[in-house]
Design a protein around this motif. Structure first.
Motif, PDB file in Angstrom:
ATOM      1  N   SER A 108      51.892 -48.664  22.068  1.00  0.00           N
ATOM      2  CA  SER A 108      51.508 -49.727  22.998  1.00  0.00           C
ATOM      3  C   SER A 108      52.743 -50.506  23.460  1.00  0.00           C
ATOM      4  O   SER A 108      52.854 -50.867  24.639  1.00  0.00           O
ATOM      5  CB  SER A 108      50.473 -50.652  22.375  1.00  0.00           C
ATOM      6  N   LYS A 112      53.996 -50.674  27.474  1.00  0.00           N
ATOM      7  CA  LYS A 112      54.167 -51.923  28.218  1.00  0.00           C
ATOM      8  C   LYS A 112      55.592 -52.087  28.735  1.00  0.00           C
ATOM      9  O   LYS A 112      55.809 -52.594  29.834  1.00  0.00           O
ATOM     10  CB  LYS A 112      53.792 -53.117  27.343  1.00  0.00           C
ATOM     11  N   LYS A 113      56.574 -51.654  27.942  1.00  0.00           N
ATOM     12  CA  LYS A 113      57.965 -51.775  28.392  1.00  0.00           C
ATOM     13  C   LYS A 113      58.264 -50.815  29.548  1.00  0.00           C
ATOM     14  O   LYS A 113      59.233 -51.022  30.290  1.00  0.00           O
ATOM     15  CB  LYS A 113      58.918 -51.536  27.225  1.00  0.00           C
ATOM     16  N   ASN A 115      56.000 -50.450  31.852  1.00  0.00           N
ATOM     17  CA  ASN A 115      55.088 -50.977  32.875  1.00  0.00           C
ATOM     18  C   ASN A 115      53.845 -50.112  33.072  1.00  0.00           C
ATOM     19  O   ASN A 115      53.361 -49.921  34.198  1.00  0.00           O
ATOM     20  CB  ASN A 115      55.828 -51.162  34.208  1.00  0.00           C
ATOM     21  N   LYS A 117      49.834 -49.645  31.891  1.00  0.00           N
ATOM     22  CA  LYS A 117      48.736 -50.419  31.316  1.00  0.00           C
ATOM     23  C   LYS A 117      48.273 -49.796  30.002  1.00  0.00           C
ATOM     24  O   LYS A 117      48.257 -48.577  29.842  1.00  0.00           O
ATOM     25  CB  LYS A 117      47.572 -50.524  32.306  1.00  0.00           C
ATOM     26  N   VAL A 118      47.862 -50.673  29.070  1.00  0.00           N
ATOM     27  CA  VAL A 118      47.429 -50.248  27.739  1.00  0.00           C
ATOM     28  C   VAL A 118      45.939 -50.538  27.565  1.00  0.00           C
ATOM     29  O   VAL A 118      45.464 -51.634  27.870  1.00  0.00           O
ATOM     30  CB  VAL A 118      48.229 -50.971  26.636  1.00  0.00           C
ATOM     31  N   ILE A 144      49.427 -57.433  23.799  1.00  0.00           N
ATOM     32  CA  ILE A 144      49.992 -56.849  25.022  1.00  0.00           C
ATOM     33  C   ILE A 144      49.032 -55.871  25.703  1.00  0.00           C
ATOM     34  O   ILE A 144      49.403 -55.207  26.679  1.00  0.00           O
ATOM     35  CB  ILE A 144      51.339 -56.140  24.747  1.00  0.00           C
ATOM     36  N   THR A 145      47.793 -55.786  25.203  1.00  0.00           N
ATOM     37  CA  THR A 145      46.807 -54.863  25.777  1.00  0.00           C
ATOM     38  C   THR A 145      46.252 -55.420  27.085  1.00  0.00           C
ATOM     39  O   THR A 145      46.109 -56.624  27.261  1.00  0.00           O
ATOM     40  CB  THR A 145      45.674 -54.627  24.759  1.00  0.00           C
ATOM     41  N   ASP A 146      45.929 -54.494  28.009  1.00  0.00           N
ATOM     42  CA  ASP A 146      45.344 -54.881  29.298  1.00  0.00           C
ATOM     43  C   ASP A 146      43.818 -54.843  29.272  1.00  0.00           C
ATOM     44  O   ASP A 146      43.162 -55.725  29.819  1.00  0.00           O
ATOM     45  CB  ASP A 146      45.864 -53.947  30.401  1.00  0.00           C
TER      46      ASP A 146
END
Length: 363
Positions: A108, A112-113, A115, A117-118, A144-146
């Protein structure tokens, strides 16, 4: 829509199997959805990995990162380095992580790093015990989850309290129960079942692997003494985790009713659970399975990230104090254990709901 699905350890495999099936079904019906399966290699013992792919009908991974072994920090670093290369070479619209193992957190962060989506399946569960590595994995991943797919409304509320919004949270149920219900008719009697002369409701299943229970020789020895001495001479079947086996071999623990067996595949293990008098464990996932199968479960932990198995199901937290074992077993033998029920949406259709939501998000 292209989804990269991460699997790394035994609990992951049981969760991705129905999701992959639901994606494949949607694709054959004309939906614009596809997946790439990445196995991080976190569990590299065949019984803990390959067997589950075979038994659950999971297709061969598109990539195996081979990141088994090492300390948690070493394994996290290895997974991140390898998955970064994988995701750069094979971009995705979404990276889907499941559960709370090292691979979940590591992948995850990488996504995110880059870019991407998680999506976190089984998001929001909390034990509120920061001594558990899994709790840290959950908290980092959810921060950091979407999009969050939750097993209970309580998990959804945990996310709201942490700042997630309602349009990010989807209460879908428990995907691991999809796997359990689909495979229940295929449970397989282990070869040793008859050799040990086991009878339905006439034996215990034991699993132990958490550091608080197995890392300290005195604690493990005392736990084993209390368990073996208070099951009224019924057999105890102990499929031993590789981590526990290393420590157990140094202690010389033995009892005439204790039977140590190798790790079991999914179908054999759940046959064993389904026909047991009760399960004694420090696992989280097993408490979900015993709840659905209606098997009494004694959990040797002081906290649980799955409180619904206690509030609704057949599970009880006994704690890590060995002195708590005898009174709990006495209640069990006296017929005073609760019957339990099944939590909302643990109905075998969770993966379908997940895919429906993903298609709606990317319509």
């Amino acid at each position: 829509m292209t989804i990269t699905i991460i699997a790394g350890a035994r609990p992951n495999f049981m969760k991705i199997a129905p999701i992959i099936s639901a994606i494949q079904k949607a694709a054959t019906e004309g939906s614009n959805i596809s997946y790439r399966l990445v196995h991080t290699g976190q569990h590299y013992d065949q019984k803990m990995s390959d067997t589950f792919f075979h038994e659950l009908g999971i297709p061969e991974p598109h990539a195996n990162l081979g990141c088994g072994g090492g300390t948690q920090a070493e394994q996290t670093a290895a997974i991140m380095v390898a998955f970064e290369k994988e995701l750069i070479q094979n971009p995705a619209d979404l990276v889907m992580v499941v559960g709370d193992v090292t691979s979940t957190m590591a992948c995850s962060i990488v996504a995110k790093k880059l870019n991407t989506k998680v999506v976190h399946v089984e998001a929001g569960i909390r034990s509120f015990d920061l001594t558990m590595p899994e709790e840290i994995n959950r908290m980092v991943t959810d921060s950091i989850t979407d999009y969050f797919f939750t097993t209970t409304e309580e998990a959804s509320n945990n996310l709201r309290k942490a700042g997630a919004t309602n349009d990010q949270i989807f209460f879908v149920g428990n995907v691991m129960i999809d796997t359990l219900l689909k495979n229940q008719k295929n449970f397989k009697r282990p070869a040793f079942f008859d050799q040990l002369k086991l009878n339905r409701s006439g034996y215990f299943v034991l699993t132990l692997h958490r550091p608080a229970n197995v890392d300290h020789h005195h604690t493990l020895k005392e736990l084993m003494h209390e368990i073996t001495a208070n099951v009224r001479d019924l057999p105890i079947v102990f499929p031993i985790h590789p981590r526990t086996a290393r420590i157990f071999s140094e202690l010389g623990i033995s009892a005439k009713n204790l039977h140590i067996v190798d790790p079991l595949g999914y179908l054999e293990f759940n046959y064993l659970v389904q026909h047991a008098k009760a399960v004694i464990t420090d696992s989280g996932g097993i408490t979900e399975e015993t709840t659905v199968m209606g098997i009494p479960c004694l959990t040797l932990r002081n906290s649980t990230e799955r409180p619904e198995t206690v509030a609704v199901g057949t599970n009880e937290l006994i704690g890590t104090n060995p002195r708590n074992i005898r009174p709990a077993l006495d209640r069990l033998f006296a017929g005073q254990w609760k019957k339990g029920g099944i939590p909302e949406k643990w109905d075998g259709h969770t993966a379908e709901r997940i895919v429906e939501h993903l298609l709606a998000l990317y319509a």
